[in-house]
Design a protein around this motif. Structure first.
Motif, PDB file in Angstrom:
ATOM      1  N   GLN A  79      10.507 -12.782  17.738  1.00  0.00           N
ATOM      2  CA  GLN A  79       9.141 -13.273  17.618  1.00  0.00           C
ATOM      3  C   GLN A  79       8.647 -13.754  18.964  1.00  0.00           C
ATOM      4  OE1 GLN A  79       8.454 -16.657  14.956  1.00  0.00           O
ATOM      5  NE2 GLN A  79      10.659 -16.926  14.802  1.00  0.00           N
ATOM      6  N   SER A  80       7.376 -13.554  19.164  1.00  0.00           N
ATOM      7  CA  SER A  80       6.762 -13.937  20.435  1.00  0.00           C
ATOM      8  C   SER A  80       6.455 -15.422  20.421  1.00  0.00           C
ATOM      9  CB  SER A  80       5.468 -13.145  20.647  1.00  0.00           C
ATOM     10  OG  SER A  80       4.445 -13.623  19.779  1.00  0.00           O
ATOM     11  N   SER A  81       6.087 -15.908  21.576  1.00  0.00           N
ATOM     12  CA  SER A  81       5.564 -17.272  21.641  1.00  0.00           C
ATOM     13  C   SER A  81       4.174 -17.283  21.008  1.00  0.00           C
ATOM     14  CB  SER A  81       5.492 -17.729  23.097  1.00  0.00           C
ATOM     15  OG  SER A  81       4.647 -16.848  23.818  1.00  0.00           O
ATOM     16  N   LEU A  82       3.697 -18.460  20.698  1.00  0.00           N
ATOM     17  CA  LEU A  82       2.374 -18.604  20.106  1.00  0.00           C
ATOM     18  C   LEU A  82       1.320 -18.180  21.132  1.00  0.00           C
ATOM     19  CD1 LEU A  82       1.168 -19.534  17.429  1.00  0.00           C
ATOM     20  CD2 LEU A  82       0.889 -21.790  18.428  1.00  0.00           C
ATOM     21  N   GLN A  83       0.381 -17.371  20.705  1.00  0.00           N
ATOM     22  CA  GLN A  83      -0.686 -16.891  21.569  1.00  0.00           C
ATOM     23  C   GLN A  83      -2.025 -17.316  20.975  1.00  0.00           C
ATOM     24  OE1 GLN A  83      -0.158 -12.887  23.075  1.00  0.00           O
ATOM     25  NE2 GLN A  83       1.904 -12.838  22.213  1.00  0.00           N
ATOM     26  N   GLU A  84      -3.063 -17.224  21.780  1.00  0.00           N
ATOM     27  CA  GLU A  84      -4.386 -17.623  21.311  1.00  0.00           C
ATOM     28  C   GLU A  84      -5.446 -16.723  21.916  1.00  0.00           C
ATOM     29  OE1 GLU A  84      -7.259 -21.568  21.186  1.00  0.00           O
ATOM     30  OE2 GLU A  84      -5.147 -21.803  21.642  1.00  0.00           O
ATOM     31  N   GLU A  85      -6.421 -16.371  21.090  1.00  0.00           N
ATOM     32  CA  GLU A  85      -7.574 -15.621  21.565  1.00  0.00           C
ATOM     33  C   GLU A  85      -8.797 -16.132  20.822  1.00  0.00           C
ATOM     34  OE1 GLU A  85      -7.303 -11.258  22.061  1.00  0.00           O
ATOM     35  OE2 GLU A  85      -9.180 -11.174  20.948  1.00  0.00           O
ATOM     36  N   ASN A  86      -9.767 -16.599  21.541  1.00  0.00           N
ATOM     37  CA  ASN A  86     -11.007 -17.127  20.953  1.00  0.00           C
ATOM     38  C   ASN A  86     -10.738 -18.151  19.846  1.00  0.00           C
ATOM     39  OD1 ASN A  86     -12.604 -15.488  22.632  1.00  0.00           O
ATOM     40  ND2 ASN A  86     -12.414 -13.782  21.205  1.00  0.00           N
ATOM     41  N   GLY A  87      -9.779 -19.027  20.084  1.00  0.00           N
ATOM     42  CA  GLY A  87      -9.471 -20.084  19.131  1.00  0.00           C
ATOM     43  C   GLY A  87      -8.564 -19.673  17.986  1.00  0.00           C
ATOM     44  N   VAL A  88      -8.191 -18.399  17.925  1.00  0.00           N
ATOM     45  CA  VAL A  88      -7.301 -17.906  16.870  1.00  0.00           C
ATOM     46  C   VAL A  88      -5.874 -17.888  17.417  1.00  0.00           C
ATOM     47  CG1 VAL A  88      -6.753 -15.971  15.350  1.00  0.00           C
ATOM     48  CG2 VAL A  88      -9.145 -16.504  15.878  1.00  0.00           C
ATOM     49  N   VAL A  98       5.837 -11.069  15.004  1.00  0.00           N
ATOM     50  CA  VAL A  98       7.137 -11.300  14.375  1.00  0.00           C
ATOM     51  C   VAL A  98       7.676  -9.950  13.916  1.00  0.00           C
ATOM     52  CG1 VAL A  98       8.383 -12.507  12.535  1.00  0.00           C
ATOM     53  CG2 VAL A  98       6.368 -13.574  13.582  1.00  0.00           C
ATOM     54  N   ILE A  99       8.923  -9.675  14.263  1.00  0.00           N
ATOM     55  CA  ILE A  99       9.576  -8.436  13.827  1.00  0.00           C
ATOM     56  C   ILE A  99      10.694  -8.788  12.857  1.00  0.00           C
ATOM     57  CG2 ILE A  99      10.897  -6.397  14.540  1.00  0.00           C
ATOM     58  CD1 ILE A  99       9.456  -6.551  17.247  1.00  0.00           C
ATOM     59  N   TYR A 100      10.630  -8.159  11.693  1.00  0.00           N
ATOM     60  CA  TYR A 100      11.657  -8.296  10.657  1.00  0.00           C
ATOM     61  C   TYR A 100      12.436  -6.981  10.591  1.00  0.00           C
ATOM     62  CZ  TYR A 100       8.543 -11.972   8.827  1.00  0.00           C
ATOM     63  OH  TYR A 100       7.753 -13.067   8.657  1.00  0.00           O
ATOM     64  N   ARG A 101      13.722  -7.081  10.285  1.00  0.00           N
ATOM     65  CA  ARG A 101      14.525  -5.889  10.023  1.00  0.00           C
ATOM     66  C   ARG A 101      15.244  -6.054   8.707  1.00  0.00           C
ATOM     67  NH1 ARG A 101      15.943  -5.161  15.683  1.00  0.00           N
ATOM     68  NH2 ARG A 101      14.291  -3.854  16.482  1.00  0.00           N
ATOM     69  N   ARG A 102      15.406  -4.935   8.035  1.00  0.00           N
ATOM     70  CA  ARG A 102      16.163  -4.935   6.789  1.00  0.00           C
ATOM     71  C   ARG A 102      17.625  -5.217   7.124  1.00  0.00           C
ATOM     72  NH1 ARG A 102      14.961  -3.161   1.811  1.00  0.00           N
ATOM     73  NH2 ARG A 102      13.105  -2.001   2.509  1.00  0.00           N
TER      74      ARG A 102
END
Length: 162
Positions: free
Chosen positions: A142-151, A156-160
């Motif tokens: 999973q990446s670090s938290l990012q933000e764009e225009n307040g969002v 996140v990558i899941y694997r079976r």
């Protein structure tokens, strides 16, 4: 096969046949991840995009045997799509929605790439399977938290699990 979608905190993916979020960084991530691959979608997803996405094989699954698309391949059965994907082993295949199509192909997907947006959308009407609660999948990246225009969001990558 893989699933790639953006979800809110409740794993909602749509409202009134539209995406919940239009995050430029995420759209670029989607494009870069899926270029030269196979995209699997339902008819409503295809129509909501306004047509096929370039530089990808666009496959539409629909119950409507008379449905035609000039810029995509139309299939009326899951098995036809699986045969198509199996005949292109050099290409990644991504299920891109909607919710019903994800359910149809979930058992064939080993990886899930989600853009998790850190908010809840009121009155969303389409939801994705909750991979956080699925014992068959685990988060592998999973990446670090990012933000764009307040969002605020993260990838996140899941694997079976094997």
């Amino acid at each position: 096969m893989k699933i790639i979608l953006a979800v809110d905190d409740n794993f909602a993916i749509g409202k009134n046949n539209k995406l919940l979020f239009h995050i430029k960084k995420d759209l670029k991530h989607f494009k870069n991840t899926t270029l030269n691959s196979i995209l699997i979608m339902g008819r409503k997803t295809y129509e909501s995009m306004g047509g096929a996405l370039s530089f990808r094989d666009n496959l539409i699954l629909t119950r409507n045997k008379a449905y035609k698309a000039d810029d995509a391949k139309v299939f009326t059965s899951k098995d036809e799509i699986l045969a198509y994907v199996n005949n292109k082993p050099d290409k990644d295949a991504f299920v891109i929605g909607g919710g019903e199509i994800v359910k149809v192909f979930l058992d064939y997907c080993d990886e899930v790439i989600l853009t998790k947006v850190m908010e809840k959308v009121d009155h969303a009407d389409t939801f994705l399977h909750n991979f956080d609660l699925d014992p068959d999948f685990e988060i592998v990246e999973q990446s670090s938290l990012q933000e764009e225009n307040g969002v605020k969001f993260k990838y996140v990558i899941y694997r079976r699990k094997k």
